[in-house]
Design a protein around this motif. Structure first.
Motif, PDB file in Angstrom:
ATOM      1  N   LEU A  33      20.435  38.404  58.915  1.00 30.15           N
ATOM      2  CA  LEU A  33      20.890  37.096  58.454  1.00 30.15           C
ATOM      3  C   LEU A  33      19.956  35.938  58.808  1.00 30.15           C
ATOM      4  N   PRO A  34      19.505  35.789  60.061  1.00 26.73           N
ATOM      5  CA  PRO A  34      18.749  34.571  60.393  1.00 26.73           C
ATOM      6  C   PRO A  34      17.510  34.339  59.536  1.00 26.73           C
ATOM      7  N   SER A  35      16.739  35.383  59.271  1.00 26.76           N
ATOM      8  CA  SER A  35      15.514  35.179  58.486  1.00 26.76           C
ATOM      9  C   SER A  35      15.833  34.838  57.033  1.00 26.76           C
ATOM     10  N   ILE A  36      16.891  35.430  56.493  1.00 27.69           N
ATOM     11  CA  ILE A  36      17.262  35.131  55.108  1.00 27.69           C
ATOM     12  C   ILE A  36      17.823  33.727  54.998  1.00 27.69           C
ATOM     13  N   ALA A  37      18.669  33.340  55.960  1.00 26.74           N
ATOM     14  CA  ALA A  37      19.216  31.985  55.948  1.00 26.74           C
ATOM     15  C   ALA A  37      18.114  30.948  56.096  1.00 26.74           C
ATOM     16  N   ALA A  38      17.122  31.235  56.951  1.00 28.33           N
ATOM     17  CA  ALA A  38      16.019  30.294  57.133  1.00 28.33           C
ATOM     18  C   ALA A  38      15.193  30.163  55.866  1.00 28.33           C
ATOM     19  N   ALA A  39      15.080  31.253  55.102  1.00 24.92           N
ATOM     20  CA  ALA A  39      14.233  31.242  53.911  1.00 24.92           C
ATOM     21  C   ALA A  39      14.883  30.538  52.723  1.00 24.92           C
ATOM     22  N   VAL A  40      16.193  30.714  52.545  1.00 25.85           N
ATOM     23  CA  VAL A  40      16.823  30.210  51.309  1.00 25.85           C
ATOM     24  C   VAL A  40      18.095  29.407  51.542  1.00 25.85           C
ATOM     25  N   GLY A  41      18.519  29.256  52.795  1.00 21.06           N
ATOM     26  CA  GLY A  41      19.799  28.609  53.069  1.00 21.06           C
ATOM     27  C   GLY A  41      19.871  27.153  52.664  1.00 21.06           C
ATOM     28  N   ASP A  42      18.720  26.514  52.466  1.00 20.72           N
ATOM     29  CA  ASP A  42      18.741  25.130  51.999  1.00 20.72           C
ATOM     30  C   ASP A  42      18.758  25.023  50.477  1.00 20.72           C
ATOM     31  N   GLN A  43      18.776  26.174  49.794  1.00 25.36           N
ATOM     32  CA  GLN A  43      18.763  26.188  48.331  1.00 25.36           C
ATOM     33  C   GLN A  43      20.026  26.791  47.728  1.00 25.36           C
ATOM     34  N   ILE A  44      20.573  27.796  48.387  1.00 31.30           N
ATOM     35  CA  ILE A  44      21.786  28.462  47.908  1.00 31.30           C
ATOM     36  C   ILE A  44      22.687  28.750  49.102  1.00 31.30           C
ATOM     37  N   GLU A  45      23.927  29.136  48.833  1.00 32.04           N
ATOM     38  CA  GLU A  45      24.840  29.536  49.899  1.00 32.04           C
ATOM     39  C   GLU A  45      24.488  30.954  50.359  1.00 32.04           C
ATOM     40  N   VAL A  46      24.477  31.148  51.669  1.00 30.32           N
ATOM     41  CA  VAL A  46      24.199  32.462  52.249  1.00 30.32           C
ATOM     42  C   VAL A  46      25.457  32.949  52.952  1.00 30.32           C
ATOM     43  N   LEU A  47      25.956  34.105  52.552  1.00 31.19           N
ATOM     44  CA  LEU A  47      27.127  34.724  53.154  1.00 31.19           C
ATOM     45  C   LEU A  47      26.713  36.014  53.842  1.00 31.19           C
ATOM     46  N   LEU A  48      27.631  36.587  54.591  1.00 23.84           N
ATOM     47  CA  LEU A  48      27.367  37.855  55.274  1.00 23.84           C
ATOM     48  C   LEU A  48      28.594  38.736  55.168  1.00 23.84           C
ATOM     49  N   ASP A  49      28.378  40.022  54.968  1.00 26.84           N
ATOM     50  CA  ASP A  49      29.480  40.971  55.160  1.00 26.84           C
ATOM     51  C   ASP A  49      28.962  42.193  55.891  1.00 26.84           C
ATOM     52  N   GLY A  50      29.882  42.813  56.634  1.00 22.60           N
ATOM     53  CA  GLY A  50      29.528  43.989  57.412  1.00 22.60           C
ATOM     54  C   GLY A  50      29.788  43.797  58.886  1.00 22.60           C
TER      55      GLY A  50
END
Length: 394
Positions: free
Chosen positions: A294-311
């Motif tokens: 999650l952290p690397s993906i949120a850092a890469a795109v979290g300011d452009q789209i919503e980032v969710l997590l499951d699992g």
């Protein structure tokens, strides 16, 4: 049924589900692919993260509300779409009603045993999940049915997968339930009279058809018939995902992202949100836990789209940890299914209340008024915890 149907933890809901359900039904919920490394890491990784609580300056009132996919939600928790819910005769309808009662968004699977129209009537904040299954015309037909029913968002699931088998053996799930099947499964079912009695009292048998996967010719496949259609479909390209985004023209969540480069491509395709997901450990085994990714993906795109997590979400504290590492919200699957098995709609509501209580406690103890204020500073993160696949330049 236990003398007190209420339970204090999701672990207790799981224990009750295991006791109540036939092995084949419980086994279908529990297991991940191959050796189960990913499903174990999904859960275990949360325990590696610690909290860093504050001792003064707490907020007496917390507001846990958020918005996701253009819908208001009382909690940053969504119902993840799961297929044929034979753990209880009311299945997805009980889950939709429980989510509506607690002000949450319902995710409905294409492989559900209840039609989309019934679920939207129970919970107007429904997101319909679709697989890339069949040709474009078939996919559009299913999507337009969801739109006509009133679904407010689309979930495109691409993280279910290409691995084969479980080391401990896959449960024997029939293609349909008929007299021959019932006779064959009697030794497994009879030791669980409560599960059998619920279906008998409802005047029905477990339904393994998938009404939301209706074919253009009007036929309704069984679960495995729908699964075969998916397996025989040509996998989508990124151009296909962009096409689907344009066809839906509304909030769309792409579920199954585990790489930074895929997250960036999802942004380019025009999605509203991505879910960092490995299909609950049922994708390629040894994929890292989603909370590690999650952290690397949120850092890469979290300011452009919503980032969710499951699992791996089993506690409200897990929700808080995901939000602190960049998720806008989480999706839950097994947790609510265990509640459904334990006590129907009330059991699902019980699970949601447990998550609410745990999240509220974490927000309070960490000194915040809202979950949106959570950050990595609220956590103790061990060295080497995160994983960042797909970070090489495109």
């Amino acid at each position: 049924m236990p003398r007190n149907p209420w339970f204090e933890t999701i672990a207790e809901a799981q224990r009750r589900a295991r006791k109540r359900l036939p092995y084949a039904v419980y086994g279908a919920l529990l297991a991940g692919s191959e050796r189960g490394s990913t499903v174990a890491d999904n859960v275990g990784a949360f325990a590696e993260l610690g909290f860093a609580p504050r001792v003064a300056g707490h907020h007496a009132v917390r507001d846990l509300r958020t918005s996701v996919l253009g819908m208001d939600s009382a909690l940053p928790v969504l119902i993840s779409p799961t297929g044929v819910q034979a753990v209880h005769p009311d299945g997805e309808l009980a889950v939709a009603r429980a989510a509506a009662a607690r002000g949450l968004i319902m995710g409905l699977s294409s492989f559900a045993s209840q039609p989309v129209e019934t679920i939207v009537a129970a919970n107007p904040n429904t997101a319909f999940q679709i697989y890339w299954s069949g040709g474009r015309d078939t996919i559009v037909q299913r999507m337009e049915r969801a739109r006509a029913a009133g679904c407010r968002a689309l979930i495109v699931t691409l993280d279910w997968s290409f691995s084969e088998g479980r080391d401990w053996g896959s449960p024997a799930i029939p293609d349909r339930v008929d007299l021959r099947t019932m006779l064959r499964m009697t030794p497994d079912v009879l030791p669980h009279p409560g599960w059998l009695w619920r279906f008998a009292r409802a005047g029905r048998i477990p339904d393994l058809t998938t009404p939301n996967m209706r074919r253009p010719d009007g036929g309704v496949p069984t679960f495995f018939g729908a699964y075969r259609e998916w397996r025989e479909s040509i996998p989508p390209t990124w151009e296909d995902i962009g096409w689907l985004v344009r066809q839906w023209d509304g909030p769309l969540l792409l579920k199954g992202v585990s790489r930074v480069d895929d997250a960036r491509r999802a942004v380019d395709a025009g999605v509203t949100a991505v879910s960092v997901s490995n299909h609950g450990g049922n994708n390629l085994d040894t994929t890292p836990a989603t909370i590690r990714l999650l952290p690397s993906i949120a850092a890469a795109v979290g300011d452009q789209i919503e980032v969710l997590l499951d699992g791996g979400i089993r506690r409200g504290g897990d929700v808080a940890k995901a939000l602190a590492l960049g998720a806008r919200a989480v999706l839950i699957g097994r947790a609510y299914l265990w509640g459904l098995a334990a006590n129907g709609q009330a059991g699902v509501e019980n699970v949601l209340d447990i998550l609410r209580g745990g999240l509220d406690s974490a927000v309070l103890g960490l000194g915040h008024a809202t979950p949106a204020a959570l950050s990595p500073d609220d956590l103790v993160i061990p060295d080497g915890f995160t994983r960042s696949p797909g970070t090489a330049p495109l």
